[in-house]
Write a protein that holds these residues in place. Sequence first.
Motif: not given
Length: 248
Positions: A223-248
């Motif tokens: 929504x137009x703001x940065x909520x996380x910024x960091x190493x690719x592997x860390x952020x992608x892992x968290x992002x995938x987990x959140x996306x999985x929860x949203x779909x579930x």
Amino acid sequence: MANIIELKDVSMRFNMSKERVDSIKEYLIRLAKHQLQFEEFWALKNINLSIEKGDVVGLVGLNGSGKSTTLKVISGILRPTTGTVSVSGSISPLIELGAGFDYDLSARENVFLNGSVLGFSRQTMEEKMDDIIDFAELRDFMDVAIKNYSSGMVARLGFSIATITHPDILIVDEILSVGDFLFQQKCEKRISDMMSGGTTVIIVSHSIEQIERLCNRVVWLDKGTIIMDGPANEICEIYKNEAGKAQG
């Protein structure tokens, strides 16, 4: 290392019409009579982002999170409503491939046209012509008007022209999905070659696996703001987990 891109307190506002208008004529009449009501939409809100030379940064987030707007602000296509954008070096923005093409001209003529838009001489484009044709896999179609091309062929030609030289900054918006799997691999390899040559790269892709493969850093927008910024592997892992929860 010095920052090659710096965004300070950047916000981007769009005015969106609140009511439906059925034609351009009706829109202009109502606009002239001050009968249109607009709703403010803030695509970006106080973004602060520093990118170092040689960084490969992926932007992730849902549709409407501000990823493409961020790319357009960095590219200079959009001027932010508030805040400052500082960019050091040449930019090759792969945002709307083929946007600068004349569809009545042949692919060969469009190579010269696009080259001049990007600031290259005719001689440079003549020297690069064979490389462009071969990379785009369009050897048999270069003297055909591109209005007869498929969207994939147009995108392949656009990508091939835009990446024929090594800019300081490469901006990539969803275009790695053009063409078939083998052509996507070619695109990734060319981008990897540019990275190894020191080009700073900013990528938006719906493929989180692609972001993980290519990027060393990820910025997560919501929504137009940065909520996380960091190493690719860390952020992608968290992002995938959140996306999985949203779909579930």
